[in-house]
Design a protein around this motif. Sequence first.
Motif, PDB file in Angstrom:
ATOM      1  N   THR A 133       0.835  -1.185   0.000  1.00 10.03           N
ATOM      2  CA  THR A 133       0.000   0.000   0.000  1.00 10.03           C
ATOM      3  C   THR A 133       0.877   1.244   0.000  1.00 10.03           C
ATOM      4  O   THR A 133       2.060   1.184   0.343  1.00 10.03           O
ATOM      5  CB  THR A 133      -0.945   0.011   1.209  1.00 10.03           C
ATOM      6  OG1 THR A 133      -1.923   1.036   1.046  1.00 10.03           O
ATOM      7  CG2 THR A 133      -0.177   0.277   2.505  1.00 10.03           C
ATOM      8  N   LYS A 134       0.296   2.337  -0.398  1.00  6.18           N
ATOM      9  CA  LYS A 134       1.032   3.594  -0.386  1.00  6.18           C
ATOM     10  C   LYS A 134       0.821   4.287   0.950  1.00  6.18           C
ATOM     11  O   LYS A 134      -0.251   4.174   1.575  1.00  6.18           O
ATOM     12  CB  LYS A 134       0.566   4.488  -1.528  1.00  6.18           C
ATOM     13  CG  LYS A 134       0.933   3.935  -2.899  1.00  6.18           C
ATOM     14  CD  LYS A 134       0.583   4.905  -3.998  1.00  6.18           C
ATOM     15  CE  LYS A 134       1.021   4.342  -5.344  1.00  6.18           C
ATOM     16  NZ  LYS A 134       0.688   5.251  -6.465  1.00  6.18           N
TER      17      LYS A 134
ATOM     18  N   ALA B 183       5.662  -4.537   8.168  1.00  3.66           N
ATOM     19  CA  ALA B 183       5.967  -5.643   9.084  1.00  3.66           C
ATOM     20  C   ALA B 183       5.104  -6.832   8.706  1.00  3.66           C
ATOM     21  O   ALA B 183       4.244  -6.737   7.824  1.00  3.66           O
ATOM     22  CB  ALA B 183       5.675  -5.245  10.537  1.00  3.66           C
ATOM     23  N   MET B 184       5.326  -7.940   9.410  1.00  2.00           N
ATOM     24  CA  MET B 184       4.428  -9.081   9.325  1.00  2.00           C
ATOM     25  C   MET B 184       3.435  -8.954  10.468  1.00  2.00           C
ATOM     26  O   MET B 184       3.846  -8.773  11.620  1.00  2.00           O
ATOM     27  CB  MET B 184       5.212 -10.386   9.447  1.00  2.00           C
ATOM     28  CG  MET B 184       4.340 -11.637   9.437  1.00  2.00           C
ATOM     29  SD  MET B 184       3.693 -11.985   7.802  1.00  2.00           S
ATOM     30  CE  MET B 184       5.096 -12.874   7.109  1.00  2.00           C
ATOM     31  N   TYR B 185       2.152  -9.036  10.168  1.00  2.00           N
ATOM     32  CA  TYR B 185       1.121  -8.979  11.192  1.00  2.00           C
ATOM     33  C   TYR B 185       0.576 -10.386  11.403  1.00  2.00           C
ATOM     34  O   TYR B 185       0.039 -11.010  10.497  1.00  2.00           O
ATOM     35  CB  TYR B 185       0.026  -7.982  10.799  1.00  2.00           C
ATOM     36  CG  TYR B 185       0.536  -6.572  10.892  1.00  2.00           C
ATOM     37  CD1 TYR B 185       1.260  -6.009   9.836  1.00  2.00           C
ATOM     38  CD2 TYR B 185       0.379  -5.824  12.053  1.00  2.00           C
ATOM     39  CE1 TYR B 185       1.791  -4.723   9.939  1.00  2.00           C
ATOM     40  CE2 TYR B 185       0.900  -4.541  12.157  1.00  2.00           C
ATOM     41  CZ  TYR B 185       1.605  -4.008  11.095  1.00  2.00           C
ATOM     42  OH  TYR B 185       2.137  -2.742  11.202  1.00  2.00           O
TER      43      TYR B 185
ATOM     44  N   GLY C 168       0.206 -15.177   8.829  1.00  3.07           N
ATOM     45  CA  GLY C 168       0.573 -13.769   8.823  1.00  3.07           C
ATOM     46  C   GLY C 168       0.176 -13.029   7.564  1.00  3.07           C
ATOM     47  O   GLY C 168      -0.074 -13.631   6.507  1.00  3.07           O
ATOM     48  N   THR C 169       0.103 -11.707   7.700  1.00  4.67           N
ATOM     49  CA  THR C 169      -0.074 -10.812   6.552  1.00  4.67           C
ATOM     50  C   THR C 169       1.150  -9.921   6.502  1.00  4.67           C
ATOM     51  O   THR C 169       1.441  -9.205   7.466  1.00  4.67           O
ATOM     52  CB  THR C 169      -1.336  -9.936   6.716  1.00  4.67           C
ATOM     53  OG1 THR C 169      -2.503 -10.750   6.692  1.00  4.67           O
ATOM     54  CG2 THR C 169      -1.404  -8.896   5.587  1.00  4.67           C
ATOM     55  N   ARG C 170       1.843  -9.980   5.366  1.00  9.61           N
ATOM     56  CA  ARG C 170       3.037  -9.129   5.228  1.00  9.61           C
ATOM     57  C   ARG C 170       2.618  -7.807   4.604  1.00  9.61           C
ATOM     58  O   ARG C 170       2.128  -7.774   3.474  1.00  9.61           O
ATOM     59  CB  ARG C 170       4.098  -9.808   4.366  1.00  9.61           C
ATOM     60  CG  ARG C 170       5.354  -8.927   4.243  1.00  9.61           C
ATOM     61  CD  ARG C 170       6.546  -9.657   3.644  1.00  9.61           C
ATOM     62  NE  ARG C 170       7.034 -10.739   4.496  1.00  9.61           N
ATOM     63  CZ  ARG C 170       7.731 -10.558   5.618  1.00  9.61           C
ATOM     64  NH1 ARG C 170       8.015  -9.342   6.037  1.00  9.61           N
ATOM     65  NH2 ARG C 170       8.146 -11.606   6.313  1.00  9.61           N
ATOM     66  N   LEU C 171       2.815  -6.733   5.350  1.00  2.41           N
ATOM     67  CA  LEU C 171       2.458  -5.389   4.891  1.00  2.41           C
ATOM     68  C   LEU C 171       3.706  -4.642   4.451  1.00  2.41           C
ATOM     69  O   LEU C 171       4.688  -4.581   5.202  1.00  2.41           O
ATOM     70  CB  LEU C 171       1.748  -4.610   6.000  1.00  2.41           C
ATOM     71  CG  LEU C 171       1.473  -3.135   5.702  1.00  2.41           C
ATOM     72  CD1 LEU C 171       0.466  -2.995   4.567  1.00  2.41           C
ATOM     73  CD2 LEU C 171       0.992  -2.400   6.945  1.00  2.41           C
ATOM     74  N   THR C 172       3.649  -4.103   3.254  1.00  2.00           N
ATOM     75  CA  THR C 172       4.709  -3.224   2.760  1.00  2.00           C
ATOM     76  C   THR C 172       4.091  -1.871   2.444  1.00  2.00           C
ATOM     77  O   THR C 172       3.149  -1.786   1.649  1.00  2.00           O
ATOM     78  CB  THR C 172       5.364  -3.793   1.488  1.00  2.00           C
ATOM     79  OG1 THR C 172       5.887  -5.091   1.781  1.00  2.00           O
ATOM     80  CG2 THR C 172       6.501  -2.900   1.018  1.00  2.00           C
TER      81      THR C 172
END
Lengths: 110, 112
Positions: B13-14, B88-90, B106-110
């Motif tokens: 996501t931005k 992070a990884m959630y 997990g969900t990896r958020l960038t």
Amino acid sequence: GQSLEQPSEVTAVEGAIVQINCTYQTSGFYGLSWYQQHDGGAPTFLSYNALDGLEETGRFSSFLSRSDSYGYLLLQELQMKDSASYFCAVGGGSQGNLIFGKGTKLSVKP
Amino acid sequence: DTGVSQNPRHKITKRGQNVTFRCDPISEHNRLYWYRQTLGQGPEFLTYFQNEAQLEKSRLLSDRFSAERPKGSFSTLEIQRTEQGDSAMYLCASSLVRDEQYFGPGTRLTVT
């Protein structure tokens, strides 16, 4: 507050025995847990010690000394698949959270 | 026997956008936890639910973070106005007792 100390890396050969130590400082101690996490994977529960002594589960054993605020995870007959990060964790002094150490990266060599 | 599931597995996501993650716990588990994990660190506790009640929140959980567990089943974690430091990884976990938790993938958020 709570804190846990464990070695950052350990290397051992296949078939050997390795011990991963964990010392902790916490208020309201209930017990010590151990989790395994492979690269890219989720943490997986291994063991929990509430009382002093050794708990054995197959090739893995976990030890706790409440008086020394110390525990360890013992892995026997190491296999390549045991290469992973291992985390010790304690309760956060409440009913909810766990406080994790920074983890020990175990590398098993042939 | 299904374990804990999380969606999406990856999210890019931005900065400034809102994101929402979902966690479906093991069905008989009344406890549900959210953690955040960055590279080389252990999971850091964010929040904890017992059934539908949110009983504990970490000081790490700023105003931009909110979590819900309607009806005591699945849970959502929303991050508003994402920042690069949120990358992070959630991880979501569920359990019957605190010290034996079962984690999802997990969900990896960038955040770019």
